[in-house]
Design a protein around this motif. Structure first.
Motif, PDB file in Angstrom:
ATOM      1  N   THR A 191       0.828  -1.215   0.000  1.00  0.00           N
ATOM      2  CA  THR A 191       0.000   0.000   0.000  1.00  0.00           C
ATOM      3  C   THR A 191       0.855   1.255   0.000  1.00  0.00           C
ATOM      4  O   THR A 191       0.626   2.188  -0.782  1.00  0.00           O
ATOM      5  CB  THR A 191      -0.924   0.002   1.236  1.00  0.00           C
ATOM      6  OG1 THR A 191      -1.746  -1.166   1.200  1.00  0.00           O
ATOM      7  CG2 THR A 191      -1.802   1.241   1.246  1.00  0.00           C
ATOM      8  N   VAL A 192       1.855   1.277   0.877  1.00  0.00           N
ATOM      9  CA  VAL A 192       2.716   2.459   0.988  1.00  0.00           C
ATOM     10  C   VAL A 192       3.527   2.658  -0.291  1.00  0.00           C
ATOM     11  O   VAL A 192       3.704   3.789  -0.758  1.00  0.00           O
ATOM     12  CB  VAL A 192       3.649   2.339   2.218  1.00  0.00           C
ATOM     13  CG1 VAL A 192       4.661   3.473   2.244  1.00  0.00           C
ATOM     14  CG2 VAL A 192       2.825   2.341   3.505  1.00  0.00           C
ATOM     15  N   ALA A 193       4.009   1.566  -0.885  1.00  0.00           N
ATOM     16  CA  ALA A 193       4.784   1.670  -2.128  1.00  0.00           C
ATOM     17  C   ALA A 193       3.921   2.231  -3.252  1.00  0.00           C
ATOM     18  O   ALA A 193       4.385   3.043  -4.062  1.00  0.00           O
ATOM     19  CB  ALA A 193       5.339   0.301  -2.516  1.00  0.00           C
ATOM     20  N   LEU A 202      12.539  -1.309  -5.528  1.00  0.00           N
ATOM     21  CA  LEU A 202      11.908  -2.212  -6.496  1.00  0.00           C
ATOM     22  C   LEU A 202      10.395  -2.281  -6.291  1.00  0.00           C
ATOM     23  O   LEU A 202       9.634  -2.343  -7.264  1.00  0.00           O
ATOM     24  CB  LEU A 202      12.514  -3.613  -6.386  1.00  0.00           C
ATOM     25  CG  LEU A 202      13.927  -3.770  -6.959  1.00  0.00           C
ATOM     26  CD1 LEU A 202      14.499  -5.136  -6.608  1.00  0.00           C
ATOM     27  CD2 LEU A 202      13.935  -3.570  -8.474  1.00  0.00           C
ATOM     28  N   MET A 203       9.949  -2.259  -5.035  1.00  0.00           N
ATOM     29  CA  MET A 203       8.510  -2.296  -4.774  1.00  0.00           C
ATOM     30  C   MET A 203       7.822  -1.038  -5.297  1.00  0.00           C
ATOM     31  O   MET A 203       6.704  -1.103  -5.812  1.00  0.00           O
ATOM     32  CB  MET A 203       8.244  -2.456  -3.277  1.00  0.00           C
ATOM     33  CG  MET A 203       8.342  -3.882  -2.777  1.00  0.00           C
ATOM     34  SD  MET A 203       7.197  -5.017  -3.603  1.00  0.00           S
ATOM     35  CE  MET A 203       5.614  -4.360  -3.082  1.00  0.00           C
ATOM     36  N   ILE A 204       8.486   0.093  -5.171  1.00  0.00           N
ATOM     37  CA  ILE A 204       7.900   1.331  -5.703  1.00  0.00           C
ATOM     38  C   ILE A 204       7.845   1.258  -7.229  1.00  0.00           C
ATOM     39  O   ILE A 204       6.829   1.599  -7.845  1.00  0.00           O
ATOM     40  CB  ILE A 204       8.698   2.568  -5.241  1.00  0.00           C
ATOM     41  CG1 ILE A 204       8.599   2.726  -3.718  1.00  0.00           C
ATOM     42  CG2 ILE A 204       8.173   3.830  -5.930  1.00  0.00           C
ATOM     43  CD1 ILE A 204       9.493   3.819  -3.144  1.00  0.00           C
ATOM     44  N   ILE A 205       8.939   0.809  -7.841  1.00  0.00           N
ATOM     45  CA  ILE A 205       8.949   0.672  -9.305  1.00  0.00           C
ATOM     46  C   ILE A 205       7.842  -0.275  -9.750  1.00  0.00           C
ATOM     47  O   ILE A 205       7.070   0.020 -10.673  1.00  0.00           O
ATOM     48  CB  ILE A 205      10.323   0.165  -9.794  1.00  0.00           C
ATOM     49  CG1 ILE A 205      11.412   1.203  -9.522  1.00  0.00           C
ATOM     50  CG2 ILE A 205      10.270  -0.164 -11.292  1.00  0.00           C
ATOM     51  CD1 ILE A 205      12.823   0.723  -9.827  1.00  0.00           C
ATOM     52  N   TYR A 206       7.749  -1.417  -9.084  1.00  0.00           N
ATOM     53  CA  TYR A 206       6.723  -2.415  -9.416  1.00  0.00           C
ATOM     54  C   TYR A 206       5.313  -1.822  -9.338  1.00  0.00           C
ATOM     55  O   TYR A 206       4.424  -2.188 -10.119  1.00  0.00           O
ATOM     56  CB  TYR A 206       6.863  -3.599  -8.461  1.00  0.00           C
ATOM     57  CG  TYR A 206       5.681  -4.537  -8.428  1.00  0.00           C
ATOM     58  CD1 TYR A 206       5.490  -5.490  -9.421  1.00  0.00           C
ATOM     59  CD2 TYR A 206       4.750  -4.470  -7.379  1.00  0.00           C
ATOM     60  CE1 TYR A 206       4.406  -6.349  -9.381  1.00  0.00           C
ATOM     61  CE2 TYR A 206       3.667  -5.322  -7.339  1.00  0.00           C
ATOM     62  CZ  TYR A 206       3.498  -6.261  -8.338  1.00  0.00           C
ATOM     63  OH  TYR A 206       2.415  -7.105  -8.298  1.00  0.00           O
ATOM     64  N   SER A 207       5.109  -0.891  -8.426  1.00  0.00           N
ATOM     65  CA  SER A 207       3.787  -0.294  -8.234  1.00  0.00           C
ATOM     66  C   SER A 207       3.325   0.528  -9.432  1.00  0.00           C
ATOM     67  O   SER A 207       2.142   0.851  -9.542  1.00  0.00           O
ATOM     68  CB  SER A 207       3.781   0.580  -6.972  1.00  0.00           C
ATOM     69  OG  SER A 207       4.064  -0.189  -5.823  1.00  0.00           O
TER      70      SER A 207
END
Length: 356
Positions: free
Chosen positions: A107-109, A157-162
């Motif tokens: 959620t945060v990402a 990576l989690m932010i990019i994936y989002s």
């Protein structure tokens, strides 16, 4: 994940024997086909609606990130490079702050992706090189520099994936080397593909780049690809490597690849079972024609080195979780559950056998 926890998925009926498709006898088949055709009409409509909803959901999510990012841009003057970097670092730290709670991380990402905006997505990869200073409040949690590096990598990576579809080209560029970071990016690409995000593009990209990886990392990547269920291209590429490893006598690689193949196809064949049994029972000669289709001019019989006891046991366990009706395999496992010198193995086998 241990061998026993992994194969719980098999025991729960995730995979089925190809012979199950011949369940209906000829005198019942005509009525069955008529019934199933009517069901398929409804099923196709429902499936089409589900697909439309999924596509619509992805489009809304990506559009939301883009629109909100544009709104931030319109509300303020064009930010400087330093301001953009500061924004990104702050968002990365927000993700790291709740790093241990995966549900919150997602959620945060996603919220961080919205605030960073599509226009600044291309700036994110440079922060994978761990050029973020550790704030004082994280020092107790990340006393090891390597742990901090991993936390930063995973959060970026989690932010990019989002960013979903917009993230694909970025992740493709990151995924091209034989390193843990690049494997993580490949895993996220496969996860996106499994969600229906640019599946064909991602599968083609990974397939074309597999040659650059060593065999160990190839197998890891094939495991990532197995997330993309019932995709003929994915099944084909994993099957290619399985056959290749068997023919070259690399049995451990063949075994690991076979697990990925079964996982991707969500089914197994009698040939797969025969391969598992041959090795589990200590055979050093394989008749390829019994376990796979081969060309007429190919050598049918290959000789292999005897595998380790651990590998043979794992292959016996795999066989048992797929089909628990083979007397030879059952006898081997029951014997080991009573007389193995490995106490943990005895205990695990007893649990496995009791569950059946």
């Amino acid at each position: 994940m241990g061998i026993f926890s992994f194969f719980k998925r098999f025991k729960n009926g995730m995979y089925e024997n190809e012979d199950d498709y011949n369940f209906f006898e000829d005198d019942k088949r005509e009525n069955y086909i008529e019934d199933i055709e009517n069901e398929e009409i409804v099923s196709d409509i429902e499936e089409s609606e589900d697909i439309d909803k999924k596509i619509e959901g992805k489009e809304i999510e990506e559009l939301e990130i883009e629109k909100i990012g544009e709104a931030y841009k319109e509300e303020s003057d064009e930010p400087s490079k330093e301001e953009i970097d500061s924004l990104i670092v702050n968002e990365i730290l927000k993700v790291i702050d709740i790093y241990d709670d995966f549900d919150k991380v997602k959620t945060v990402a996603r919220d961080s992706a919205i605030r960073i905006g599509k226009n600044n997505l291309s700036e994110l990869p440079k922060f994978l090189n761990n050029n973020i200073h550790m704030p004082e409040e994280f020092e107790n949690k990340y006393s090891d520099k390597e742990e901090w590096k991993v936390a930063v990598e995973n959060s970026v990576l989690m932010i990019i994936y989002s960013f979903k579809g917009n993230a694909v080209s970025i992740l493709e560029r990151v995924s091209q080397k034989n390193a843990k970071l690049n494997l993580k990016a490949t895993n996220l690409l496969c996860k996106l593909a499994s969600e229906g995000v640019k599946t064909e593009e991602i599968v083609n990209w990974i397939t074309n780049n597999l040659i650059t990886f060593n065999d160990e990392n190839k197998i890891i990547i094939l495991g990532f690809m197995a997330q993309i269920k019932n995709n003929n291209q994915v099944i084909g590429i994993i099957q290619h490597f399985y056959r290749s490893f068997v023919k070259s006598g690399e049995i451990e690689y063949a075994y690991r690849t076979l697990i990925h193949l079964i996982n991707a196809a969500e089914r197994f064949t009698q040939g797969h079972l025969k391969f598992l049994k041959l090795i589990a029972m200590g055979k050093t000669s394989i008749d390829l024609s019994e376990i796979m289709t081969i060309d007429e001019d190919e050598e049918s019989i290959i000789e292999i080195r005897k595998v380790s006891d651990d590998l043979a046991i794992n292959m016996a366990i795999t066989y048992y979780t797929l089909d628990n009706n083979d007397d030879d395999i059952n006898s081997k496992l029951y014997y080991l559950s009573e007389y193995s010198l490995n106490r943990k193995l005895r205990e695990d086998l007893k649990i496995l056998l009791e569950e059946r």
